[in-house]
Design an enzyme around this catalytic site. Sequence first.
Site, PDB file in Angstrom:
ATOM      1  N   GLY A  40      40.723  44.386  40.469  1.00  0.00           N
ATOM      2  CA  GLY A  40      41.040  43.360  39.838  1.00  0.00           C
ATOM      3  C   GLY A  40      41.445  42.124  40.693  1.00  0.00           C
ATOM      4  N   SER A  41      41.842  40.922  40.132  1.00  0.00           N
ATOM      5  CA  SER A  41      42.256  39.999  40.880  1.00  0.00           C
ATOM      6  C   SER A  41      43.884  39.996  40.864  1.00  0.00           C
ATOM      7  CB  SER A  41      42.034  38.679  40.240  1.00  0.00           C
ATOM      8  OG  SER A  41      42.666  38.388  38.797  1.00  0.00           O
ATOM      9  N   THR A  42      44.546  40.604  39.925  1.00  0.00           N
ATOM     10  CA  THR A  42      46.233  40.648  39.902  1.00  0.00           C
ATOM     11  C   THR A  42      46.494  41.723  40.896  1.00  0.00           C
ATOM     12  OG1 THR A  42      45.688  40.329  37.724  1.00  0.00           O
ATOM     13  CG2 THR A  42      47.926  40.912  38.247  1.00  0.00           C
ATOM     14  N   ALA A 104      45.239  44.854  33.623  1.00  0.00           N
ATOM     15  CA  ALA A 104      44.546  45.039  32.419  1.00  0.00           C
ATOM     16  C   ALA A 104      43.950  43.756  32.094  1.00  0.00           C
ATOM     17  CB  ALA A 104      45.724  45.643  31.445  1.00  0.00           C
ATOM     18  N   ASP A 105      42.865  43.911  30.811  1.00  0.00           N
ATOM     19  CA  ASP A 105      42.382  42.749  30.251  1.00  0.00           C
ATOM     20  C   ASP A 105      43.181  42.446  28.987  1.00  0.00           C
ATOM     21  OD1 ASP A 105      40.248  42.781  32.209  1.00  0.00           O
ATOM     22  OD2 ASP A 105      39.520  44.783  31.264  1.00  0.00           O
ATOM     23  N   LYS A 115      40.851  47.919  29.669  1.00  0.00           N
ATOM     24  CA  LYS A 115      40.336  47.819  30.839  1.00  0.00           C
ATOM     25  C   LYS A 115      38.886  47.805  31.401  1.00  0.00           C
ATOM     26  CE  LYS A 115      43.071  49.770  34.226  1.00  0.00           C
ATOM     27  NZ  LYS A 115      42.830  48.280  34.798  1.00  0.00           N
ATOM     28  N   GLY A 117      37.144  44.783  32.641  1.00  0.00           N
ATOM     29  CA  GLY A 117      36.371  43.851  32.512  1.00  0.00           C
ATOM     30  C   GLY A 117      35.879  43.478  33.870  1.00  0.00           C
ATOM     31  N   GLU A 124      39.993  54.141  37.651  1.00  0.00           N
ATOM     32  CA  GLU A 124      41.286  53.675  37.177  1.00  0.00           C
ATOM     33  C   GLU A 124      42.031  54.717  36.368  1.00  0.00           C
ATOM     34  OE1 GLU A 124      40.831  49.845  35.722  1.00  0.00           O
ATOM     35  OE2 GLU A 124      40.854  48.984  37.641  1.00  0.00           O
TER      36      GLU A 124
HETATM   37  O1  R5P Z   1      37.465  46.328  35.606  1.00  0.00           O
HETATM   38  C1  R5P Z   1      38.636  45.940  36.164  1.00  0.00           C
HETATM   39  C2  R5P Z   1      39.965  46.402  35.996  1.00  0.00           C
HETATM   40  O2  R5P Z   1      40.216  47.135  34.901  1.00  0.00           O
HETATM   41  C3  R5P Z   1      41.112  45.307  35.993  1.00  0.00           C
HETATM   42  O3  R5P Z   1      42.313  46.075  36.220  1.00  0.00           O
HETATM   43  C4  R5P Z   1      41.065  44.341  34.620  1.00  0.00           C
HETATM   44  O4  R5P Z   1      39.906  43.941  34.526  1.00  0.00           O
HETATM   45  C5  R5P Z   1      42.022  43.213  35.038  1.00  0.00           C
HETATM   46  O5  R5P Z   1      41.810  42.404  36.020  1.00  0.00           O
HETATM   47  P1  R5P Z   1      42.350  41.002  36.478  1.00  0.00           P
HETATM   48  O6  R5P Z   1      43.453  41.479  37.148  1.00  0.00           O
HETATM   49  O7  R5P Z   1      41.252  40.407  37.409  1.00  0.00           O
HETATM   50  O8  R5P Z   1      42.316  40.343  35.249  1.00  0.00           O
END
Ligand code: R5P
Length: 288
Positions: A40-42, A104-105, A115, A117, A124
């Site tokens: 994910g982006s974080t 996490a979402d 999770k 998203g 994971e």
């Molecule tokens: O499928 C993606 C993962 O579970 C991500 O850790 C989760 O969606 C959070 O992503 P982001 O950091 O981009 O909000």
Amino acid sequence: MAPQKSPDNDRIEAAKRKAAYRAGEEHFDSSMRFVGIGSGSTIVYGVEAIKEHLKKNPPPPNHMNWFVPTGWNSRKVIEEAGLLPIAFDSLPREAMIEVCFDGADEVDEELNCIKGGGACLFQEKLVACRSKKFVCIADYRKQQKRLLTNWPSIPIEVAPIARASVLRELKLLGSPDAKLREHSVAKSGPIQTDQSFYIIDAPFKTLLSPLDVKNGSDGSGKDGQWDVEALAARIKMISGVLEVGLFHGMNGDEAQAAGLQGGQKPVAVYFGMEDGEVSVSRAEEIKK
Ligand SMILES: O=C[C@H](O)[C@H](O)[C@H](O)COP(=O)(O)O
């Protein structure tokens, strides 16, 4: 033309970075052998924080830090940072991952998470369950009292051949609007995960927490009202479901105290807040 950055976006990205550095400071050290890296982006900021830490505090001589990716993108982030990836199935049989960092979402007050998203959830969960502790990094938008408050649906990874039958079962469980996730631009057709599976996004009513159930609420799905654990278990029973994007149950500390290896739930969640502070929710401080 490059997309314009909005002040809101800048604030969100700054919040993610701040939370990631704080989580790294408190949970990473250069003597670790195996560290899990989510998707994910974080988590990109988590890897940046680890890289900075290693620059200032190099590992002991002849010591290697190995990073376990949770998918293709996560591996790319590890490699681009100049860190060493090791595939989950190449870990020495007895080895535990010391810590895994992931986003996490949505996260509820008891640290249950949604999770997936970004279509990563199976690997994971594998990595979280093989880690002594899962440390979650998120921004203020993800912090909610209960799951499915702001985030609309539960991501579920399914075998392509089973998509229609899983959708039908989800409807019976109270999610008539569950949908196969499709590409929105550039390409048509279903999104495929790192396992070449599909993702179904299933909306349900806002979920009850295990504490609500302990206090007498009925989360068994009657009238479509589920609690996190009952719903996760029920979805997992559907034939064709590989994994469900609800991370719940025990955290790593609780699992090890019970003689198991790791747990799905974070031991702590670092939320980067709108005002530039970091709010930390720690499992040990949560009322059971
Ligand atoms: O499928 C993606 C993962 O579970 C991500 O850790 C989760 O969606 C959070 O992503 P982001 O950091 O981009 O909000």
